[in-house]
Design an enzyme around this catalytic site. Sequence first.
Site, short mmCIF file in Angstrom:
data_model
loop_
_atom_site.label_atom_id
_atom_site.label_comp_id
_atom_site.label_asym_id
_atom_site.label_seq_id
_atom_site.Cartn_x
_atom_site.Cartn_y
_atom_site.Cartn_z
N TYR A 150 2.04 94.32 12.51
CA TYR A 150 1.83 94.42 11.06
C TYR A 150 0.36 94.72 10.74
O TYR A 150 0.05 95.63 9.98
CB TYR A 150 2.26 93.10 10.39
N THR A 185 5.85 86.96 -3.34
CA THR A 185 7.00 87.88 -3.46
C THR A 185 8.08 87.38 -2.49
O THR A 185 7.81 86.50 -1.66
CB THR A 185 6.62 89.31 -3.03
N THR A 192 6.14 82.60 4.63
CA THR A 192 5.46 81.30 4.61
C THR A 192 6.44 80.16 4.89
O THR A 192 6.03 79.08 5.29
CB THR A 192 4.73 81.05 3.28
#
Length: 253
Positions: A150, A185, A192
């Site tokens: 990422y 979002t 998380t």
Amino acid sequence: MNPRFTNKRVLLTGGASGIGRATAERFAAEGARLAIGDIDVTGANAVAAELGGVAFAYDARDPAAAPQLVEQAVAALGGIDILLNVAGIMTWGRFEETSPESWQRTLEINLSGPFYLTQAAIPHLKQCKGNIVSVASAGGMHPVYGTSAYGISKAGVIAMTQSASLEFARFGVRVNAVAPGGVATPMHEKSTAGRGVDPAIFAEAAGRNMPKLTDRQACTPEEVAAAIAYLASNEARFATGTVLVLDGGQVTG
Ligand SMILES: NC(=O)c1ccc[n+]([C@@H]2O[C@H](COP(=O)([O-])OP(=O)(O)OC[C@H]3O[C@@H](n4cnc5c(N)ncnc54)[C@H](O)[C@@H]3O)[C@@H](O)[C@H]2O)c1
């Protein structure tokens, strides 16, 4: 405030959810005409119907999808003034354990998609001295443990922004990016909460890369949309190759 995007023709990806949705709302509220490309075409259609835009099925993994989306947007809007590369995915996995499939998927969606769309949109943006804003990530500047693919993909978006800004400035086309830390979002909520993440990796990552601003851990999608709108507006007409970091001080504080 005067609307900054009256009749501006805006192509954005990822408008079905999160930052993309908030960005679509912001630009529509300021007078833009929207074309949304998203793999979730049902969600994108619902947002477009609500905001008065059009939506198209678009898979960032498919190189042929970029010129097709640009053609569809040009046919619907009569041109493109602003391209917003928002669609993306978050992937977890330590460097040594990242499979070729995960690496490829992350790079294709987060980096190749914006690259091909930028290529396809540039001839149209040159015609109207338009601009591009892409959503990178603070993780592309200061990687989060266990998210190497990422972070590398988002570092690529920053390099793409800077390379493109060098080549297109002479045509009056500006190319900028935002680099958020955590944004509240669906993607961030899943991440998380550690859903689908190896608990050992998650434990190692937890507590690191935290914002220095202590009132909250994440910014809102609307705050990111406001930063995107600033960079895309004439108020930022001397800004190109810029990366606007919104990370509560995580990288910069
Ligand atoms: N949420 C965060 O904490 C955060 C932080 C930094 C950067 N970002 C970046 O912001 C962007 C938007 O993320 P978000 O948090 O709004 O996530 P999100 O999951 O809410 O929205 C992502 C959107 O991209 C679309 N999408 C996914 N794969 C696609 C594909 N193959 N082709 C086309 N569309 C596809 C999804 O359908 C969805 O509408 C992403 O590029 C993400 O990497 C997010």
